[in-house]
Design an enzyme around this catalytic site. Structure first.
Site, PDB file in Angstrom:
ATOM      1  N   ARG A 248       5.386  17.450  -4.618  1.00  0.00           N
ATOM      2  CA  ARG A 248       4.699  17.246  -5.498  1.00  0.00           C
ATOM      3  C   ARG A 248       3.837  18.939  -5.635  1.00  0.00           C
ATOM      4  O   ARG A 248       4.257  19.672  -4.850  1.00  0.00           O
ATOM      5  CB  ARG A 248       2.972  16.997  -4.190  1.00  0.00           C
ATOM      6  CG  ARG A 248       2.973  15.365  -4.274  1.00  0.00           C
ATOM      7  CD  ARG A 248       2.805  15.495  -2.886  1.00  0.00           C
ATOM      8  NE  ARG A 248       1.617  14.985  -2.853  1.00  0.00           N
ATOM      9  CZ  ARG A 248       0.660  13.620  -2.693  1.00  0.00           C
ATOM     10  NH1 ARG A 248       0.711  12.697  -1.964  1.00  0.00           N
ATOM     11  NH2 ARG A 248      -0.537  13.635  -3.044  1.00  0.00           N
TER      12      ARG A 248
ATOM     13  N   LYS B  25      -7.567  -5.388  -5.408  1.00  0.00           N
ATOM     14  CA  LYS B  25      -6.302  -5.174  -4.717  1.00  0.00           C
ATOM     15  C   LYS B  25      -6.050  -6.751  -4.715  1.00  0.00           C
ATOM     16  O   LYS B  25      -4.714  -7.543  -4.531  1.00  0.00           O
ATOM     17  CB  LYS B  25      -5.669  -4.415  -2.812  1.00  0.00           C
ATOM     18  CG  LYS B  25      -5.816  -3.472  -3.160  1.00  0.00           C
ATOM     19  CD  LYS B  25      -5.482  -2.515  -1.890  1.00  0.00           C
ATOM     20  CE  LYS B  25      -5.436  -1.120  -2.745  1.00  0.00           C
ATOM     21  NZ  LYS B  25      -4.978  -0.505  -0.851  1.00  0.00           N
TER      22      LYS B  25
ATOM     23  N   GLU C  88      -3.348  20.651   0.463  1.00  0.00           N
ATOM     24  CA  GLU C  88      -4.419  21.832   0.523  1.00  0.00           C
ATOM     25  C   GLU C  88      -3.987  22.529   2.104  1.00  0.00           C
ATOM     26  O   GLU C  88      -3.873  23.743   2.260  1.00  0.00           O
ATOM     27  CB  GLU C  88      -5.972  22.044   0.476  1.00  0.00           C
ATOM     28  CG  GLU C  88      -6.360  21.735  -1.178  1.00  0.00           C
ATOM     29  CD  GLU C  88      -7.302  22.169  -1.381  1.00  0.00           C
ATOM     30  OE1 GLU C  88      -8.145  22.186  -1.045  1.00  0.00           O
ATOM     31  OE2 GLU C  88      -7.399  23.063  -2.579  1.00  0.00           O
TER      32      GLU C  88
ATOM     33  N   ASP D  98       0.994  -0.994   0.191  1.00  0.00           N
ATOM     34  CA  ASP D  98      -0.131  -0.028   0.088  1.00  0.00           C
ATOM     35  C   ASP D  98       0.999   1.160   0.243  1.00  0.00           C
ATOM     36  O   ASP D  98       2.014   0.976   0.571  1.00  0.00           O
ATOM     37  CB  ASP D  98      -1.112   0.008   1.284  1.00  0.00           C
ATOM     38  CG  ASP D  98      -1.288   1.216   1.306  1.00  0.00           C
ATOM     39  OD1 ASP D  98      -2.122   1.392   0.151  1.00  0.00           O
ATOM     40  OD2 ASP D  98      -1.757   1.852   2.207  1.00  0.00           O
TER      41      ASP D  98
END
Length: 1113
Positions: free
Chosen positions: A663, A831, A568, A448
């Site tokens: 990012r 998955k 954000e 993951d």
């Protein structure tokens, strides 16, 4: 406190609402022959029309008569009957839509499942039969059961009953105790989860009840978790709404906004929920966690009130309320919840080593039967030869030692204990004690992302303005610029003269100062987002009115930010750190506090939320003081590059930041006049009302604004990786393990983390598999992918599903050649299906590692499941075979403990088989010399003692052996590659041990027969003593690293044998044992049986040493 009576505090999971499950039929013809995958694009396009005009498959209605019945119809009928009986036995309940009355569980028309978690494999009645079945489905144990039962037949009886039943009983007892301990632990974990207390709203007020007692129709109060004294949340969140976290369900950590039913918000008090006559009609339970359909109806009004319910009105189980207090009506419980429907039931995992040993025992049984037939044939098949055949089979039964199972199971327990006691990986728990060897055979690791590779904590790292760049060490400069800017604005009486939002159309463009540009950039970041500040008061006695008065204080201490994206929140926290603080937000406005403490109000005119298609979000703001209207936008560089004005630095700097693992977001703005905005608003509202192609028309209107925007800045945010993720992934890659990242997160985020964590090395290209929706597109994209070499693959769950539907084999074959694969937007069910595909197509061992509830299915499907105890809770950790506290621990778990467990079990298994084969060889020689008589060579206690106190301790001490030191195994992970080839236990090594056993058994028996003089009892004494010494010396020969317990075991066993000679007068001549003749005869036989093997081992190590011995030297 907010009321959300229509929230389902229930429990549910599959992230893509409009998507059918894998392998479901599409609207395209299903009877097509598979097209060659390497067909050219041109050829494919030419065949497209033919492809779509092929007729649909039709099932021919056959005449069903006597001929059909005789030609195979009876098989179909029998199969149908069996299926029908199975369904009747299982009594699977059909899932239906339901009507749920608010606060009245007793009105439910049907009985719904209990809201309890159950991870246990057995119950009180099925435990013994279940464990016995799991044990006797192995050939080894079933064989011994048959042999032991045969001893009840007088004509087949060879020795004492206890020599067969005692070992078998001991094996079963050890197995049952181990399973019982595991089962009790599971029960305790389940009990802990089921005993969690919830607040239920009743007519008399709040009452506490256990989660297992929650029923469909109950009104449950769910509050924000994580704070011991539950805070009063002040109403800065939109009225009748709250934020929730779904990371346990789909792996996404962004907070999602949920809204309540409108009509219940108007009720004056909580108790009024019981005075209304209302119900919820909900769809039947299903897998999909991203969709819900239902209706809320209030009957006591005139007219009746009807409201439609969607996913925005629901809380699934395994989600967490992040802000506010929710009152919800329970719709689904227990097995019908989304999270449980998406979780596969626990299965008994069997290690590859156990399967290999099972195959070897079948080969030994075949050899045993052949040997018995040869013995009977040499007798000439005289008399009751069939009975003699079975007696020989029983006589040679020690060729398959029952102690093999005991030794291996005890070894597994020892490895588990060693793993849990390793100080280098503290907190590691072995939850499944049957598969530690699997850790040494892994080829695929499926991991993951969120919470496993990353900490899920975003930190603002870089602000780039084109000519100047600011990093973490120069943020104080930005803070001083912001302070100066707003100080100047205050001095100028609040007019925004310093930084007008844009130069007027008539005015010439002037180059603004750095201070002005910083101010504009920070202001844009502080305004362009979907973040909501929430203030928590931890004073429990504080009343609503006091809280309301305190709302305007905007205390920094109690402020937390909520948003649908952690990026954000990181940006808004950064603007707060440099002096511009978001203090309040509602549906229509937001307020910023300047460094001087002045509060500025901005009105929100429009918001355009972020979508994976647009890759950007925008907001139109009107400033209260000046009335200026500004359109702010931020988004991914690929989406913003064509929107902003021409520049020569954006592409280069985006690349630089991406290489650092940051990012990136591009921030831009555009000033709008009143006329421009009014025109836009009219067109926008008109587009929103259109019935056909609404989304297309709305996006076209918004895009009309997205032209020639002023580029303000480029931001870089880092998702902090877990400690030592990069070196750990590099270690695993060097060990030959292929790593696949399966995440529910967005494609851009997943790609960024794959780069920053070095899952994809810097020298490798990344092939992003574009979105495909049908067979034709999948065909072309797979052809494009096939032409790439040594590049990592990034694919979304939707595209993966289409590829697997039509080109499963081809896709898996291509993906397995990639050094790394990233699957994003994966549902929990997907998955698990990817794990099954790898197991099915590659036959290699797989390992899945995760930390959230959405990883449980994947963990349980893999050959070896590892759970991390993290921020997303303990659900994955509890369901896993191994539980660790940090991702970096997986390196030592695999390289050191996986290696040792596999190597030790392989050596132990083969040595125990050697111990059985050597005595069977002696029995065969003995029987062949004495006219093929089916008489045992050693009887009673000698046979029991041989496999227990005389040889057990030294043989079992092999679990302490190691070929490579832990430091060396971690320094040279390439050594791990040899383990995956399975060379430590193969038919080749097995045949070597067979030859050794035949040689030593022959020498011991023939030597004793040649050297004995008068009585036969001397043969028994000489051969048995030499046999015990040979076994002890063979253990010493096989040990690679001595441990003091090994030396102790050798001498303890030898001491036990010498001491027991005094009591074995029934089998030995004690007078003969004390003579020098006995000693020299035993010594000669032992030396002849062992010395050649020592010489061969020395020569092999000198001229053909194994790879690990080269390193250690």
């Amino acid at each position: 406190m907010f009321k959300f009576p229509c929230f389902k505090v229930a429990i549910n999971t599959d992230p893509h609402p409009d998507r059918p499950l894998l392998y479901s039929l599409e609207d395209e013809p299903s009877n097509l022959d598979e097209m060659p995958l390497m067909m050219s694009e041109e050829g494919f396009e030419n065949d497209e029309s033919d492809y779509h005009t092929l007729p649909r498959a039709r099932a021919n209605q056959r005449q069903r008569g006597l001929g059909w019945l005789l030609m195979g119809g009876w098989k179909i009928l029998c199969g149908s009957c069996c299926d029908c009986l199975a369904r009747m036995c299982r009594r699977t309940k059909e899932l239906k839509a339901r009507t749920v009355w608010l606060g009245h569980p007793e009105k439910c028309e049907e009985k719904y499942p209990k809201n309890a978690i159950k991870n246990q494999k057995y119950n009180f009645f099925t435990f013994v039969p279940g464990v016995l079945y799991q044990q006797f489905k192995f050939f080894l144990n079933l064989y011994f059961l048959v042999v032991a039962c045969s001893q009840f037949v007088p004509s087949l009886k060879i020795g004492y009953l206890y020599t067969y039943w005692a070992p078998l009983g001991f094996v079963m007892a050890v197995t049952m105790v181990r399973e019982a301990v595991d089962e009790v632990r599971r029960y305790q974990r389940d009990k802990e989860m089921n005993s969690q207390l919830y607040s239920k709203l009743t007519v008399r007020g709040k009452v506490q009840l256990k989660s297992s007692d929650i029923q469909v129709g109950d009104l449950i109060i769910v509050e924000k978790v994580g704070i011991k004294s539950i805070p009063t949340v002040k109403p800065f969140v939109f009225l009748g709404s709250c934020f929730i976290r779904t990371d346990q369900l789909d792996g996404e950590t962004d907070w999602k906004l949920k809204v309540a039913v409108v009509c219940t918000q108007r009720l004056p008090a909580l108790g009024d929920l019981f005075s209304i006559n209302a119900y919820v009609y909900a769809q039947k339970p299903q897998l999909d966690i991203h969709s819900f359909e239902g209706n809320f109806t209030r009957e006591d009004g005139d007219p009746q009130i009807h409201e439609s319910l969607s996913i925005d009105h629901t809380l699934w189980a395994s989600t967490i309320v992040a802000s506010g207090t929710v009152i919800g009506v329970v719709i689904y419980t227990g097995k019908e919840t989304r999270s449980v429907l998406n979780t596969s039931s626990p299965k008994n995992k069997v290690g590859l080593l156990d399967l290999e040993l099972n195959r070897l025992t079948k080969a030994l049984f075949l050899a045993q039967v052949v040997l018995s037939i040869v013995m009977v044939a040499l007798q000439g098949f005289v008399g009751p030869w069939f009975r003699n055949l079975f007696r020989f089979i029983v006589l040679f039964s020690y060729i398959i030692p029952i102690s093999l199972r005991v030794n291996l199971d005890m070894g597994k327990s020892a490895y588990g204990w060693m793993i849990m006691k390793d100080e280098n990986i503290p907190g590691t728990v072995v939850r499944t004690s049957t598969i530690p060897e699997e850790l040494g055979r892994l080829v695929y690791l499926l991991t993951d992302k969120t919470g496993t590779l990353t900490q899920n904590e975003m930190i603002f790292k870089r602000l780039h303005l084109g000519t100047v760049s600011y990093g973490t060490d120069t943020m104080d400069e930005i803070q001083s610029h912001i302070g100066q800017s707003y100080a100047q604005i205050c001095q100028l009486g609040g007019s925004n003269l310093l930084t007008t939002d844009a130069p007027k159309a008539a005015a010439p463009k002037v180059r603004r100062s750095v201070s002005s540009r910083i101010h504009e950039a920070v202001k844009a970041i502080a305004l362009c987002h979907n973040v909501t500040p929430v203030y928590e008061s931890r004073a429990n006695g504080e009343t609503e009115s006091t809280a309301a008065e305190a709302d305007q204080d905007f205390s920094d201490d109690n402020r937390t930010y909520q948003a649908s994206s952690p990026d954000e929140v990181a940006l808004v926290r950064w603007t707060e750190s440099v002096g511009l603080t978001l203090v309040n937000r509602d549906l229509t406005s937001l307020q910023l506090k300047t460094p001087a403490g002045q509060v500025l109000t901005y009105y929100i005119l429009q918001i355009f939320p972020f979508t994976s298609e647009s890759k950007r979000m925008g907001i139109i703001i009107r400033e209260e003081t000046t009335g200026d209207i500004t359109f702010y936008m931020k988004g991914a560089d690929v989406a913003m590059a064509s929107i902003v004005q021409y520049n020569d630095w954006l592409e280069e700097e985006c690349g630089n930041m991406a290489r650092e693992g940051l990012r990136t977001l591009v921030v831009a703005k555009k000033s709008l006049s009143e006329e421009q905005y009014t025109d836009f608003e009219n067109r926008y509202n008109q587009a929103k009302l259109s019935i056909h192609d609404r989304a297309l028309k709305v996006s076209a209107v918004v895009e009309s604004l997205e032209r020639e925007m002023e580029l303000l800045c480029l931001t870089g945010v880092e998702d902090q990786l877990q400690a030592d993720v990069r070196p750990t992934l590099e270690l695993l890659r060097n060990a030959g393990i292929k790593i696949w990242m399966l995440t529910g997160d967005k494609l851009e985020t997943a790609t960024c983390i794959a780069k920053s964590s070095h899952l994809v090395s810097r020298s490798q290209d990344i092939h992003v598999f574009r979105s495909v929706s049908n067979r034709g597109e999948a065909h072309l994209e797979l052809n494009a992918f096939r032409r790439k070499h040594d590049c990592a693959l990034v694919i979304s769950g939707d595209s993966l599903e289409v590829c697997l539907r039509y080109y499963e084999h081809e896709f898996v074959e291509l993906a397995c050649q990639c050094p790394a694969v990233v699957c994003c937007r994966c549902s929990p069910t997907q998955k698990a299906q990817i794990v099954h595909l790898l197991k099915q197509h590659t036959a290699n061992r797989t390992c899945a590692i995760g930390d959230g509830g959405n990883d449980v299915s994947m963990i349980q499907a893999a050959d070896c499941g590892i759970g991390i105890e993290g921020k997303e809770g303990k659900q994955a950790s509890l369901a896993a075979d191994f539980s660790i506290t940090q991702f970096k621990h997986i390196g030592r778990l695999l390289m050191v403990h996986g290696r040792n467990s596999y190597k030790r079990s392989a050596a132990l298994g083969q040595f125990v088989m050697h111990r059985g084969m050597i005595i069977s060889t002696m029995q065969a020689v003995f029987s062949s010399i004495f006219y093929f008589a089916s008489v045992p060579l050693y009887q009673g206690f000698l046979m029991v003692g041989y496999s227990t106190i005389y040889t057990m301790f030294p043989v079992f001490s092999l679990v302490l052996d190691q070929d490579v030191k832990p430091e060396m195994a971690l320094l040279y992970p390439e050594l791990y590659k040899d383990l995956t080839k399975g060379r430590s236990l193969s038919f080749k090594t097995f045949l070597i041990w067979v030859l050794i056993s035949i040689y030593q058994g022959g020498i011991l028996m023939y030597g004793a027969l040649v050297l004995f003089e008068s009585e036969f009892v001397h043969v028994v004494a000489i051969s048995f003593t030499a046999l015990i010494l040979t076994e002890l010396l063979m253990v010493a020969l096989n040990i690679r690293t001595w441990h003091w317990l090994m030396v102790l075991a050798e001498f303890l066993s030898l001491g036990c044998y010498i001491a027991s000679l005094a009591f074995l007068n029934e089998y030995f001549d004690l007078g003969f044992i004390t003579t020098p003749a006995f000693l020299w005869k035993v010594s000669v036989i032992t030396v002849v049986s062992c010395l050649p093997l020592y010489i061969i081992k020395y020569l092999k190590r000198k001229f053909s040493p194994p790879s690990y011995s080269k390193l250690s030297s």
